[in-house]
Design a protein around this motif. Structure first.
Motif, short mmCIF file in Angstrom:
data_model
loop_
_atom_site.label_atom_id
_atom_site.label_comp_id
_atom_site.label_asym_id
_atom_site.label_seq_id
_atom_site.Cartn_x
_atom_site.Cartn_y
_atom_site.Cartn_z
N UNK A 1 -6.41 11.51 5.92
CA UNK A 1 -5.84 10.01 6.10
C UNK A 1 -6.01 9.22 4.91
N UNK A 2 -6.99 9.40 4.27
CA UNK A 2 -7.34 8.29 3.12
C UNK A 2 -6.38 8.89 1.90
N UNK A 3 -6.18 10.22 1.80
CA UNK A 3 -5.17 10.53 0.72
C UNK A 3 -3.69 10.18 1.00
N UNK A 4 -3.31 10.33 2.54
CA UNK A 4 -2.25 10.13 2.54
C UNK A 4 -2.03 8.37 2.49
N UNK A 5 -2.84 7.72 2.69
CA UNK A 5 -2.75 6.02 2.52
C UNK A 5 -2.67 5.94 1.00
N UNK A 6 -3.45 6.71 0.07
CA UNK A 6 -3.10 6.38 -1.14
C UNK A 6 -1.82 6.94 -1.61
N UNK A 7 -1.30 7.92 -1.20
CA UNK A 7 -0.09 8.42 -1.60
C UNK A 7 0.97 7.52 -1.19
N UNK A 8 0.86 6.80 0.06
CA UNK A 8 1.76 5.69 0.38
C UNK A 8 1.65 4.64 -0.43
N UNK A 9 0.61 4.30 -0.90
CA UNK A 9 0.48 3.20 -1.84
C UNK A 9 1.17 3.24 -3.06
N UNK A 10 0.97 4.69 -3.82
CA UNK A 10 1.57 4.76 -4.97
C UNK A 10 3.16 4.74 -4.88
N UNK A 11 3.58 5.63 -3.67
CA UNK A 11 5.12 5.69 -3.58
C UNK A 11 5.62 4.23 -3.30
N UNK A 12 4.76 3.52 -2.74
CA UNK A 12 5.28 2.18 -2.40
C UNK A 12 5.51 1.13 -3.72
N UNK A 13 4.54 1.54 -4.53
CA UNK A 13 4.56 0.80 -5.93
C UNK A 13 5.77 1.37 -6.78
N UNK A 14 5.82 2.74 -6.64
CA UNK A 14 6.94 3.46 -7.50
C UNK A 14 8.55 2.74 -6.92
N UNK A 15 8.61 2.50 -5.80
CA UNK A 15 9.72 2.01 -5.18
C UNK A 15 9.74 0.65 -5.53
N UNK A 16 8.68 -0.03 -5.68
CA UNK A 16 8.72 -1.36 -6.11
C UNK A 16 9.37 -1.62 -7.59
N UNK A 17 8.97 -0.61 -8.38
CA UNK A 17 9.42 -0.50 -9.77
C UNK A 17 11.13 -0.18 -9.59
#
Ligand SMILES: Nc1ncnc2c1ncn2[C@@H]1O[C@H](COP(=O)(O)OP(=O)(O)O)[C@@H](O)[C@H]1O
Ligand SMILES: [Mg+2]
Lengths: 228, 298
Positions: free
Chosen positions: B178-194
């Motif tokens: 769960x923690x790793x998935x949240x981290x992955x989502x966070x990183x992906x959402x930042x990638x999409x922000x860029x």
């Protein structure tokens, strides 16, 4: 065609941009929206595009009450209104043709339609020989003509121009006005916000004058009306 | 939606990936990490459960070893006492001689080693069949009250322990995932922000010419999904090679018998392929939707 009834707009931080606006524009009209900087011209145009919502009042574009339009329907409102800005807003990595075609692609026109329509519109604005050039290879007037071509390529009923000649020298500005007038003659309603006194005076079209967010004058075949 | 539109969106999505290579790699890596851990948990939990299941089938009996110095009469009496316990359906006597023979048989060609024994170390025993394995605890309590019984061999406890370990691994593993998935989502959402920033101007124009919100959003969602799927592919490769390696190593070291208790590699992969694909693309899609909700005003 376009109508505002008792429209007021206050921005969040208490700026009263428009107060009790009433007017009506018929299909095929050419209308100038004049007034000093900060008078509320851009806000006025944004209300028509539903980029902003009025605080009170009713706005009709076509036969639709814009204020009651759901968010999902906004794109379809905007397809009936072409927009041109002072700063052109062209995509630098696309050619003239691609910039214009872009407007058709995103409403999912077929490539056949695009191949037919884009050259025709480029011909109308006098840019047939520039189709494969990039924006940075064009003069300011030419760039503005590309942005006009993009605004009308999907045959909107209304063309809105927010200070389209603001960045151009007087001669070039007149070229742009000729193009707009020609588009208007084909039946498109044109609403243009501007500072340019001489253009307004010479064109002899309807003038709606705004001052501090109020309509202070609405005149058929008017002049700019300020001696500044 | 037209084919041409789908093409356009995929192209936009892939272009977005290339534009921010570093962030894309970080996104893919984070999804892969979460899924590899998931793979590990699945492998451990499924295998432990598998072993426990098999063990349960083989050890659904209780065996009691009898004391050395008791008479035939006493042995028969003990048998009667056992049969009187509720839930015992049947018993079978195994004499120490028979036990030795059985062991010899099990040892196969190494059985001759047992011939060197001076004395038979194996006890007399009863094998007890139950009506239901659920009653084993009760039966064990009753058995302990009978005189003459030396030891009760009872595998339920081992099985229970294995199941407890599996559930522990599952709980800890899922929390970690769960923690790793949240981290992955966070990183992906930042990638999409860029990616959104890079196409700000284009999006602005799209809105003015009347692109629908979904038309604007899809390329970014696809970008997130592609990131997630690439992460899933990497995780799948790591899980596949890792498990095959471990499986073969175990088979080689501990004889083939032990590997019969393991889930076959192909069966394990059938379980994980779909799960990884769904989770990878889901994490990617949600990551980008979160970003779009926050940063794309429509
Ligand atoms: N997004 C906004 N938030 C707050 N105030 C705004 C915003 N946009 C415009 N205004 C204010 O509203 C008034 C009218 O602005 P605008 O419509 O841009 O006038 P014009 O286009 O005639 O120069 C100005 O006082 C301006 O500062
Ligand atoms: Mg303005």
């Amino acid at each position: 065609m376009i109508e505002m009834i008792n429209v007021s707009k206050a921005y969040p931080k208490g700026v009263q941009a428009l107060t009790n606006i009433n007017f009506k524009i018929e299909k095929g009209d050419f209308v100038f929206l004049v007034g000093p900087s900060g008078a509320g011209k851009s806000t006025f145009l944004k209300l028509l595009l539903k980029e902003e919502d009025p605080t009170t009042g009713t706005i009709y574009v076509g036969d639709k009450d814009v204020t009651k339009l759901s968010n999902r329907k906004i794109p379809y409102l905007r397809r009936t209104i072409g927009v041109v800005f002072q700063d052109f807003r062209l995509l630098p990595n696309k050619t003239v043709f691609e910039n214009v075609a872009f407007a058709m692609e995103i409403i999912e026109a077929s490539s056949k339609e695009i191949r037919r329509q884009v050259p025709m519109i480029l011909g109308m604005v006098g840019l047939s020989d520039r189709a494969s050039q990039y924006p940075h290879q064009l003069s300011g007037g030419e760039r503005q003509r590309v942005s006009i071509a993009r605004a009308i390529v999907n045959n909107p009923a209304v063309l809105i121009a927010d200070e389209p000649t603001g960045n151009l020298d007087p001669d070039t500005a007149w070229e742009i006005m000729k193009v707009l007038r020609q588009i208007n003659r084909r039946g498109t309603t044109v609403l243009m916000a501007t500072h340019a006194k001489d253009i307004v005076d010479i064109m002899q079209q309807r003038v709606i004058a705004l001052e501090k967010g109020r309509v202070v004058r609405d005149q058929q075949r008017g002049a700019y009306g300020y001696e500044d | 939606m037209k084919i041409r539109t789908v093409n356009y969106m995929l192209r936009q999505g892939i272009t977005g990936l290339w534009r921010n290579k570093n962030m894309s790699l970080a996104s893919i890596g984070s999804v892969a990490a979460a899924l590899v851990i998931l793979g590990l948990v699945i492998i451990l939990v499924l295998n432990i459960n598998n072993v426990a299941d098999l063990a349960q089938m083989q050890f659904d009996t209780i065996q009691v070893y009898l004391k050395e110095d008791i008479s035939q009469g006493q042995i028969a009496e003990i048998g009667d006492s056992i049969l009187r316990i509720n839930d015992v359906s049947n018993i079978e006597f195994e004499s120490k001689e028979q036990a030795l023979l059985n062991m010899k048989e099990r040892w196969g060609d190494k059985g001759y080693l047992l011939d060197t024994l001076e004395e038979n170390p194996l006890p007399n025993s009863y094998i007890i069949y139950l009506n239901s394995l659920d009653r084993a605890d009760f039966v064990v309590v009753e058995l302990s009250k009978i005189d003459g019984i030396d030891e009760i061999k009872y595998y339920k406890e081992i099985i229970d322990n294995m199941l407890r370990i599996a559930s522990f691994i599952r709980t800890i593993g899922l929390a970690l995932i769960m923690i790793l998935v949240l981290i992955a989502m966070f990183i992906i959402s930042n990638t999409i922000k860029l990616a959104l920033n890079a196409r700000k101007q284009e999006i602005n124009i799209m809105k003015y010419v009347g692109a629908t919100n979904w038309f604007i959003r899809w390329p970014f969602i696809l970008e997130g999904v592609v990131l997630g799927l690439l992460g899933a592919v990497i995780a799948l490769a790591i899980t596949y090679y890792g498990y095959s390696y471990a499986y073969n190593a175990i088979a080689r070291k501990f004889t083939v018998v032990f590997s019969a208790y393991l889930m076959p590699v192909s069966e394990m992969m059938n379980t994980t392929v779909v799960m990884f694909a769904v989770l990878g693309s889901g994490v990617g899609a949600i990551g980008s939707i979160v970003s779009l909700r926050k940063h794309l005003k429509v």
